[in-house]
Design a protein around this motif. Sequence first.
Motif, PDB file in Angstrom:
ATOM      1  N   GLY A  81       0.788  -1.228   0.000  1.00  0.00           N
ATOM      2  CA  GLY A  81       0.000   0.000   0.000  1.00  0.00           C
ATOM      3  C   GLY A  81       0.818   1.274   0.000  1.00  0.00           C
ATOM      4  N   ASN A  82       2.116   1.169  -0.319  1.00  0.00           N
ATOM      5  CA  ASN A  82       2.922   2.386  -0.437  1.00  0.00           C
ATOM      6  C   ASN A  82       2.522   3.124  -1.712  1.00  0.00           C
ATOM      7  N   VAL A  83       2.193   4.396  -1.579  1.00  0.00           N
ATOM      8  CA  VAL A  83       1.626   5.148  -2.698  1.00  0.00           C
ATOM      9  C   VAL A  83       2.556   6.227  -3.242  1.00  0.00           C
ATOM     10  N   GLN A 227       7.857   3.341   4.253  1.00  0.00           N
ATOM     11  CA  GLN A 227       8.214   4.364   3.272  1.00  0.00           C
ATOM     12  C   GLN A 227       9.314   3.873   2.337  1.00  0.00           C
ATOM     13  N   MET A 228       9.432   4.519   1.201  1.00  0.00           N
ATOM     14  CA  MET A 228      10.541   4.223   0.302  1.00  0.00           C
ATOM     15  C   MET A 228      11.853   4.573   0.987  1.00  0.00           C
ATOM     16  N   SER A 410      10.637  -1.678   7.770  1.00  0.00           N
ATOM     17  CA  SER A 410      10.741  -0.252   8.123  1.00  0.00           C
ATOM     18  C   SER A 410      10.781   0.607   6.886  1.00  0.00           C
ATOM     19  N   ILE A 411      11.314   0.044   5.791  1.00  0.00           N
ATOM     20  CA  ILE A 411      11.337   0.732   4.495  1.00  0.00           C
ATOM     21  C   ILE A 411      11.006  -0.285   3.419  1.00  0.00           C
ATOM     22  N   CYS A 412      10.632   0.214   2.236  1.00  0.00           N
ATOM     23  CA  CYS A 412      10.336  -0.720   1.140  1.00  0.00           C
ATOM     24  C   CYS A 412      10.932  -0.180  -0.163  1.00  0.00           C
TER      25      CYS A 412
END
Length: 412
Positions: A81-83, A227-228, A410-412
């Motif tokens: 769901g990271n947009v 988050q990225m 924690s990040i993606c």
Amino acid sequence: MATQLKPWNKQSTTMVAPLNPVQKPLVILGILAALLLLITIVSVTTITQGILFIIGIAFGLALLYARFGFTSAFRRLMSVGNVQGLQAHMVMLAVATTLFAVILSTGFSFTGTTPSGYVSPVGISVIAGAFMFGIGMQMGSGCASGTLYTVGGGQSSMVLTLLGFIGGSVLGAYHIVFWRELPALPAISLAESTGLGYLGGWVLQLAVFAGIYAITVKIARKRNPPQMAPLKTTSGWKKIWRGAWPLLVAAVVLAVLNAITLSVRGNPWGITSAFALWGSKFLQTFGVDVASWGYWQGNTAALNQTVLADSTSVMNFGIILGSFIAASFQGNFKPKKIKPGVATSSILGGILMGYGARLAFGCNIGAYFGGIASFSLHGWVWMSMALAGTYLALFIRPIFGLSNPNPKDSIC
């Protein structure tokens, strides 16, 4: 009881941090190669081809400095769901749509060539092709633009993806007559086919972009995804050539460059038609009568002249060289060994993308970016089906040892 939305603080896509030393020999090599190829292109063809090559270099710089992704944006969206990536797409499309509306409605051109957008039919071939492409870009770990800029950036596995891409494009060209005969609606422009005109079409599309952006904000607040990972950059003017660029900055730059491309060559930015050309010319040298294929009917001249006369090809060469120069400035050009599973997935993903792009009248650039900016309904259909293909590919990637973002990361 209404669901309480969580606060979502979108982080910057860049952060000031120590950078790797500049790889000066590679920077010099890249610049010299670019100059030599530019001189060759202009001397063999025209100054317009040389300008398009330079535009291609600019595309390569923007793509690599921001690591601007279509594949990763879709994968982050569908998995956790990271947009952030999709929001950058909406900004890019909004800017491009605005510029395209002006250019297409006025006929503005730098070269005297009447500009024409990418408006294609919507049918079974687009649905199937975009779905294949969505699967392929997740297996190949890169889309059309992503494949080129990561090849230039030194990612070894993407060379295999590119080879598969070329092979799939040729196979798609060979089969194209079958797919084109399947049921389809005519080409539909949201500006010209609806009676809205470019002003009305522009208002409609901006409303859709705004709506999608608003939905992404709600998704982010509800799911609070990782988050990225921010990219390393520096401060001052040096960040232009040394550090990473913010994602939204690159989105605007890419939109402007696409509009310039439209005004120079008369068509928006495209990538994959060159892959079909390269592969077909290769087969032709071994006596294969590719000119008899339905795909090449009416355009056999391209098969018999230098690839430097093909505007898409010279722009692709520019993207590879531009990203190579950018990676060298950042000190990040470091090819690595390829794992067997990754190698297999890269080749298969490339084949699916190449084949799918031919069926769908383009890739993430020609069909999605260029199609939507040109007000074509097929661009929106392409986006939907590529997202569906991406979702399916999330279950396929682990088979080849490829990981997906996890909500607990924690990040993606």
